[in-house]
Design a protein around this motif. Structure first.
Motif, PDB file in Angstrom:
ATOM      1  N   PRO A 243      13.145  -2.955  -3.351  1.00 59.64           N
ATOM      2  CA  PRO A 243      11.763  -2.658  -3.798  1.00 59.64           C
ATOM      3  C   PRO A 243      11.225  -1.493  -3.599  1.00 59.64           C
ATOM      4  CG  PRO A 243      12.152  -5.138  -3.360  1.00 59.64           C
ATOM      5  CD  PRO A 243      13.157  -4.383  -2.654  1.00 59.64           C
ATOM      6  N   TRP A 246      12.967   1.336  -4.964  1.00 60.75           N
ATOM      7  CA  TRP A 246      12.616   1.812  -6.288  1.00 60.75           C
ATOM      8  C   TRP A 246      11.203   2.042  -6.444  1.00 60.75           C
ATOM      9  CZ3 TRP A 246      15.026   1.260 -10.977  1.00 60.75           C
ATOM     10  CH2 TRP A 246      14.200   0.935 -11.836  1.00 60.75           C
ATOM     11  N   GLU A 247      10.090   1.721  -5.779  1.00 61.78           N
ATOM     12  CA  GLU A 247       8.802   2.083  -5.950  1.00 61.78           C
ATOM     13  C   GLU A 247       8.597   3.583  -5.447  1.00 61.78           C
ATOM     14  OE1 GLU A 247       6.015  -0.282  -4.083  1.00 61.78           O
ATOM     15  OE2 GLU A 247       6.700  -1.998  -5.060  1.00 61.78           O
ATOM     16  N   GLY A 251      11.569   4.448  -9.707  1.00 53.43           N
ATOM     17  CA  GLY A 251      12.715   4.267 -10.560  1.00 53.43           C
ATOM     18  C   GLY A 251      13.794   5.221 -10.829  1.00 53.43           C
ATOM     19  N   PHE A 272      19.420  -5.480  -5.627  1.00 51.67           N
ATOM     20  CA  PHE A 272      18.001  -5.211  -6.195  1.00 51.67           C
ATOM     21  C   PHE A 272      17.957  -4.190  -7.354  1.00 51.67           C
ATOM     22  CE2 PHE A 272      14.185  -3.027  -6.493  1.00 51.67           C
ATOM     23  CZ  PHE A 272      13.093  -4.236  -6.705  1.00 51.67           C
ATOM     24  N   LEU A 273      18.673  -3.008  -6.852  1.00 56.55           N
ATOM     25  CA  LEU A 273      18.459  -1.955  -7.614  1.00 56.55           C
ATOM     26  C   LEU A 273      19.381  -2.088  -9.059  1.00 56.55           C
ATOM     27  CD1 LEU A 273      18.979   1.281  -5.342  1.00 56.55           C
ATOM     28  CD2 LEU A 273      16.867   0.261  -6.378  1.00 56.55           C
ATOM     29  N   GLU A 275      19.915  -4.694 -10.482  1.00 52.98           N
ATOM     30  CA  GLU A 275      19.200  -5.908 -11.416  1.00 52.98           C
ATOM     31  C   GLU A 275      18.070  -5.018 -12.137  1.00 52.98           C
ATOM     32  OE1 GLU A 275      19.561  -9.960  -8.736  1.00 52.98           O
ATOM     33  OE2 GLU A 275      17.360  -8.901  -9.035  1.00 52.98           O
ATOM     34  N   LYS A 276      17.590  -3.987 -11.555  1.00 51.23           N
ATOM     35  CA  LYS A 276      16.288  -2.993 -12.005  1.00 51.23           C
ATOM     36  C   LYS A 276      16.964  -2.047 -13.112  1.00 51.23           C
ATOM     37  CE  LYS A 276      12.574  -4.025 -10.335  1.00 51.23           C
ATOM     38  NZ  LYS A 276      11.402  -4.221 -11.221  1.00 51.23           N
ATOM     39  N   SER A 277      18.139  -1.758 -12.623  1.00 51.86           N
ATOM     40  CA  SER A 277      18.816  -0.763 -13.929  1.00 51.86           C
ATOM     41  C   SER A 277      20.329  -0.749 -13.561  1.00 51.86           C
ATOM     42  CB  SER A 277      18.312   0.792 -13.747  1.00 51.86           C
ATOM     43  OG  SER A 277      19.018   1.510 -14.382  1.00 51.86           O
TER      44      SER A 277
END
Ligand SMILES: Cc1ncc(COP(=O)(O)O)c(C=O)c1O
Length: 426
Positions: A243, A246-247, A251, A272-273, A275-277
């Motif tokens: 996270p 990402w922040e 993104g 994590f990444l 799942e975000k994209s």
């Protein structure tokens, strides 16, 4: 007169411009300094050493970014209080164990580790009122046990044997936690029979005390941190490092690359990444011979005969530390990877010197390997991409090997590059 008047006018107007520029600059400077101070003031003090773990800066590695045409960003994990990325893991392991009750307040956390994880556990445990007992192979650099002892941990140096042997340092560490639990249980029983409040030490079994004096003061029970198989390791990166990346990039990240030891970092961040994209590509970089590279690229680690513990000697030799194991861990199995690269010791050594010279960044061996990985990914994806990697620890803990000219010469690893020619970049 006219020329004089003209000069006078020029002088006067130049002076006026200079004065107004000076006032303007002063105003700007004052505003900037003031606002920096102001924003620094706004940052609240962190709550003890534990709160200072994580939220590390993400820096642009200028030399590599300019050479590749990509934005190459490094997460400065060496700025954690215990000096490495493993602070996150130590914190998560201890927090979860206390919460579940597997670790009692005042208990001892045990780990078999010759490196950063032990130092991080020894740093974090006292903040929770716990103790730390570390089992390390006796061929590990002596300064490692000195640091651990200085941090207040108890250290047991044992003969290095195969992971399948009951006396491998990891297996001894697991056993020590069980022994501490037995001692705690016996202590409790004795106290109950006596019906008196007794010092915890009174319940310890003399034979066990003799065999392992390190446990003498550990009668609140033990907990084996088990960084390879404990998924708290994965969660530390899935909930923290991922996270944050990402922040910090808003993104805008195209790829992530890291080497694996336990696999916790690459697994937590990649999961994590992605799942975000799902467009974000995640890669492993490991030294040649590591079965993990084969696993990602070919689906198999090794033949049965090659499994770790079945060979007399390590199937590969690397001077990098903390990365490149030859067995599948629960943590690594969580990774979501699009591919894998290999990086050699020579490339890691050259990279460390290149970054020192060009960026003033003093990195440990695994971080240097990660930067080799970042350049490999940049070359594979082409210019215009943003690639993130991990700067796990700095060079201070690597003086006797990775930064020692005599040691490197012995292995034919003396750095000779003047630029990035070792990565085939002119
Ligand atoms: C200095 C250093 N870098 C990198 C790693 C690898 O990270 P991970 O265990 O999350 O795969 C380790 C693991 O012990 C390490 O000690």
């Amino acid at each position: 007169m006219a020329p004089v008047r003209t000069t006078g006018a020029i002088v006067a107007s130049t002076a006026a411009i200079s004065i107004s520029m000076a006032i303007f600059s002063y105003f700007l400077f004052f505003k900037k300094t003031n606002s920096t101070l102001h924003s620094n003031k706004k940052k609240k003090p962190r709550n003890g050493v534990v709160d200072a773990i994580g939220n590390t800066p993400l820096i642009r590695i200028n030399s590599l970014s300019e050479a590749t045409g990509c934005e190459i960003l490094g997460k400065c994990e060496f700025l954690n209080p215990g000096g490495s990325v493993k602070d996150r893991v130590a914190l998560k392991v201890i927090e979860e164990a206390l919460e579940s009750g597997d670790l009692a307040p005042g208990g001892v956390v045990t780990e078999g580790s010759a490196g950063s994880t032990a130092i991080s556990l020894a740093t974090v445990a006292p903040a929770f009122g716990c103790k730390c007992h570390v089992v390390i192979p006796d061929d590990a650099a002596i300064e490692k046990s000195q640091i651990l002892e200085a941090l207040g941990a108890t250290v047991e140096r044992v003969r290095p044997v195969s992971i399948t042997h009951k006396d491998h340092f990891v297996n001894i560490a697991r056993r020590r936690a069980l022994e501490a639990n037995e001692l705690a249980a016996k202590d409790k029983k004795v106290s109950q029979v006596d019906g008196k409040d007794r010092e915890p030490m009174d319940g310890c079994v003399p034979d066990q005390e003799k065999e392992n004096p390190a446990l003498l003061s550990h009668c609140n029970g033990g907990f084996f941190a088990d960084q390879f198989e404990n998924l708290a390791n994965f969660r530390a990166h899935y909930e923290g490092t991922g996270p944050e990346i990402w922040e910090q990039t808003d993104g805008n990240v195209d790829a992530f690359v890291a080497a694996a030891g336990t696999g916790g970092t690459v697994a937590g961040v990649s999961t994590f990444l992605q799942e975000k994209s799902p467009k974000i590509k995640c890669f492993l970089i490991n030294p040649p011979g590591s079965g993990l590279f084969n696993k990602v690229t070919r689906g198999v680690m090794y033949t049965k005969e090659e499994a770790e513990g079945r060979r007399l000697k390590n199937p590969f030799d690397t001077i990098t530390e903390g990365i490149g194991i030859n067995r599948l861990t629960k943590n690594f199995m969580m990774a979501k990877l699009d591919g894998a690269f290999q990086g050699t010791d020579k490339e890691a050594v050259e990279m460390s010197r290149f970054l020192l010279k060009n960026d003033g960044v003093f990195l440990g061996s695994s971080s240097a390997m990660n930067c080799v990985g970042a350049v490999r990914v940049a070359k594979a994806l082409g210019p215009g991409h943003t690639i993130v990697t991990i700067l796990c620890d700095n060079g201070m803990r690597h003086l006797s090997k990775f930064y020692d000219p005599k040691y490197l010469a012995q292995y034919g690893l003396t750095p000779t590059a003047t630029g990035l020619e070792f990565m085939s970049i002119k």
